[in-house]
Design a protein around this motif. Structure first.
Motif, PDB file in Angstrom:
ATOM      1  N   LYS A  56       0.753  -0.727  -0.373  1.00 16.01           N
ATOM      2  CA  LYS A  56      -0.006   0.479   0.046  1.00 16.01           C
ATOM      3  C   LYS A  56       1.134   0.791  -0.419  1.00 16.01           C
ATOM      4  O   LYS A  56       0.124   2.243  -0.810  1.00 16.01           O
ATOM      5  CB  LYS A  56      -1.136   0.595   0.848  1.00 16.01           C
ATOM      6  CG  LYS A  56      -1.930  -0.742   0.949  1.00 16.01           C
ATOM      7  CD  LYS A  56      -3.470  -0.862   2.347  1.00 16.01           C
ATOM      8  CE  LYS A  56      -3.840  -2.309   2.376  1.00 16.01           C
ATOM      9  NZ  LYS A  56      -4.484  -2.507   3.141  1.00 16.01           N
ATOM     10  N   ASP A  57       1.809   1.314   0.425  1.00 18.54           N
ATOM     11  CA  ASP A  57       2.859   2.241   0.684  1.00 18.54           C
ATOM     12  C   ASP A  57       4.591   1.404   0.739  1.00 18.54           C
ATOM     13  O   ASP A  57       4.264   0.815   0.871  1.00 18.54           O
ATOM     14  CB  ASP A  57       2.744   3.062   1.907  1.00 18.54           C
ATOM     15  CG  ASP A  57       2.712   2.671   2.672  1.00 18.54           C
ATOM     16  OD1 ASP A  57       3.502   2.189   3.218  1.00 18.54           O
ATOM     17  OD2 ASP A  57       2.042   2.804   3.514  1.00 18.54           O
ATOM     18  N   ARG A 151       1.186   3.413  -3.401  1.00 13.02           N
ATOM     19  CA  ARG A 151      -0.016   4.772  -3.249  1.00 13.02           C
ATOM     20  C   ARG A 151      -0.328   5.799  -4.911  1.00 13.02           C
ATOM     21  O   ARG A 151      -1.073   5.813  -5.242  1.00 13.02           O
ATOM     22  CB  ARG A 151       0.534   6.076  -2.537  1.00 13.02           C
ATOM     23  CG  ARG A 151       1.050   5.797  -1.137  1.00 13.02           C
ATOM     24  CD  ARG A 151       1.171   6.300  -0.205  1.00 13.02           C
ATOM     25  NE  ARG A 151       3.151   6.825  -1.533  1.00 13.02           N
ATOM     26  CZ  ARG A 151       3.527   7.570  -0.831  1.00 13.02           C
ATOM     27  NH1 ARG A 151       3.914   8.426   0.270  1.00 13.02           N
ATOM     28  NH2 ARG A 151       5.172   7.523  -1.410  1.00 13.02           N
TER      29      ARG A 151
END
Length: 517
Positions: A56-57, A151
């Protein structure tokens, strides 16, 4: 009084006994051969129905797996490697297992904390090792995964051995970064007489703010005072936050300086590394020029021995880069390009910076510093003494990811995406069997072998005794010996019958036990 024992009457009994023993032995061996099939064939291996990787990041990567195992999963371990031109690094981690015939497994690898930094843009190779409760083991095929900042939705372009990744709609800017990287690799390669043979990945963020979470952690005060245009974060990975040609050229030059000068134990000092990178820019820029001019004017230049690693104080950054560039320019202008390339080769060959400078130029770092000072109108200073610097790990921003050195993994193609990769119905490879099954098979093999040896010996012994008995029966004086030989033969065959019976029973018990499992 001697009593003759008829020989012909005993032979049929001995032959029948041998026939029964032989039949029993053959039956036990046949049963042993089919009684213990390999455990892997009996135990149902885990079936992988879905697998994937999510990021996710830039702070973590989650590896996930869905497994079907009728008997339940006992353990699941992920083995991973981060591919690196200098040698892969990696490790492993255990997933938490829950009961059930179908389970979801996952392992989260932190990539940016105080103990580990694995940069975005790294190429992973990973596989799962799964063991079920009934002992069956499954190893998934090794899979490649490109770690990207989840992201954003990344796109890519490739030219020769350079691939640029970017997001957004500015494709022209991505093409400019690609061209600047290729040009800088070629130009720096000619300067240092070195060539980058491996693929290079360049990740372009639209700003330093959008890419800050992907950078190695630094002090908040340093970050607040220093603007970072780009970084070389691995031997084959570049970050670009300010997408202008000179920033890209600077970072690409670091790829070549690493190839040309960094050896296994000794690397180029920071002043030589950064000075060469600035030298490859079209212009050093007003900030570096101003910092250098102020240091010369105030007679506050930095000694080369204090510049073995990058500046750690924000107020010295411009002086450090400006003076590093000026020193490199002095070496090339005064002594020429061939000697400059030789300096890098000498350091890569294992020489410390002082020894390499003496070999190529006849001066050490103190001598070079004073020669540079005189060139810029400053008086020489006393030597500051030898430095233990020059190690390849001194440049923090260009370190390889932290981990355990391992052998290289296979290189399979990986598709870029928004930090996620997955697949349905991944094929898994079951192991040939557990250690318990192997031990059981070996035990049975030894037992059958002993039985075979005993049976063969018994049959041979019995045959020889029968022949001896037939020959002896022609003389009355050997009647007692004949009787004795017959008794020994019968006793031997009885022992063998008992042993074969025991083997048969034990094998049957083993067979029944395995069927119950």
């Amino acid at each position: 009084m001697r009593r003759m024992v008829p020989v012909g009457g005993a032979a049929p009994r001995g032959g029948a006994l041998a026939a029964v023993a032989l039949a029993l032995f053959v039956a036990s061996v046949a049963l042993a051969l089919v009684a213990a099939p390999p455990r892997a064939a009996r135990a149902q291996a885990a079936q992988v129905t879905q697998s994937g990787v999510t990021s996710k990041d830039p702070a973590a990567i989650t590896f996930s797996l869905r497994v079907t195992a009728p008997g339940g999963v006992k353990s699941a371990k992920l083995d991973y490697q981060v591919q690196n031109p200098d040698g892969a690094v990696g490790g492993s981690g255990n997933a938490q297992v829950s009961p059930g015939a179908e389970v979801d497994l996952s392992f989260t690898l932190t990539t940016r904390d105080n103990t580990r930094y694995i940069p975005v843009g790294s190429m992973f190779g990973y596989r799962w090792e799964i063991e079920t409760n009934n002992g069956a083991k499954t190893t998934t095929p090794e899979t490649a995964y490109l770690f990207l900042d989840g992201r954003y939705q990344w796109r890519s372009q490739t030219d020769a051995n350079v691939t640029v990744y970017w997001y957004g709609s500015d494709e022209a800017a991505a093409q400019a970064a690609l061209q600047a990287t290729r040009t800088a690799l070629d130009a720096t390669g000619r300067l240092l007489e070195a060539k980058v043979e491996y693929p290079v990945r360049v990740l372009v963020w639209r700003s330093e703010e959008e890419g800050k979470l992907a950078m190695r952690q630094q002090s908040a005060s340093f970050d607040a005072q220093v603007r970072t245009g780009g970084q070389r974060v691995a031997p084959d990975v570049l970050f670009v936050f300010d997408n202008v040609p000179d920033v890209v050229r600077h970072e690409a030059a670091h790829i070549v300086t690493h190839v040309a000068g960094d050896g296994p134990f000794i690397g180029v000092p920071a002043w030589l590394d950064e000075g060469t990178a600035v030298y490859m820019q079209a212009d050093p820029g007003p900030g570096y020029r101003a910092g250098l001019g102020a240091a010369i004017l105030a007679n506050r230049a930095l000694s080369l021995r204090s510049m073995q690693s990058a500046a750690s104080r924000a107020d010295e950054v411009n002086v450090f880069y400006g003076q590093s560039w000026s020193t490199v320019k002095y070496l090339i202008d005064e002594y020429g390009q061939p000697k400059f390339a030789q300096l890098f080769r000498t350091i890569r060959g294992g020489a410390r910076p002082d020894d390499a400078l003496r070999t190529v130029y006849g001066i050490d770092q103190d001598g070079l510093y004073n020669a540079w000072r005189q060139k810029n109108g400053l008086a020489p200073v006393a030597a500051s003494g030898p430095s233990g610097g020059g190690g390849a790990a001194a440049v923090e921003a260009t370190r390889a990811p932290l981990g355990i050195p391992t052998s290289s993994a296979g290189n399979q193609a990986a598709q870029p995406g928004g930090g996620e990769q997955g697949g349905e119905g991944q094929q898994a490879t079951p192991d040939s069997g557990g250690s318990n099954a192997t031990g059981a098979v070996l035990m049975l093999a030894v037992t059958v072998g002993l039985a075979a040896a005993l049976g063969a010996g018994g049959w041979l012994f019995y045959s020889r005794k029968e022949r001896a008995t037939s020959a002896a029966s022609s003389g009355a004086s050997s009647a007692i010996a004949v009787s004795s030989n017959r008794r020994v033969s019968r006793d031997y065959m009885k022992w063998f019958l008992w042993f074969a019976a025991i083997v048969l029973v034990a094998t049957a018990i083993r067979w029944i036990t395995e069927l119950v499992r």
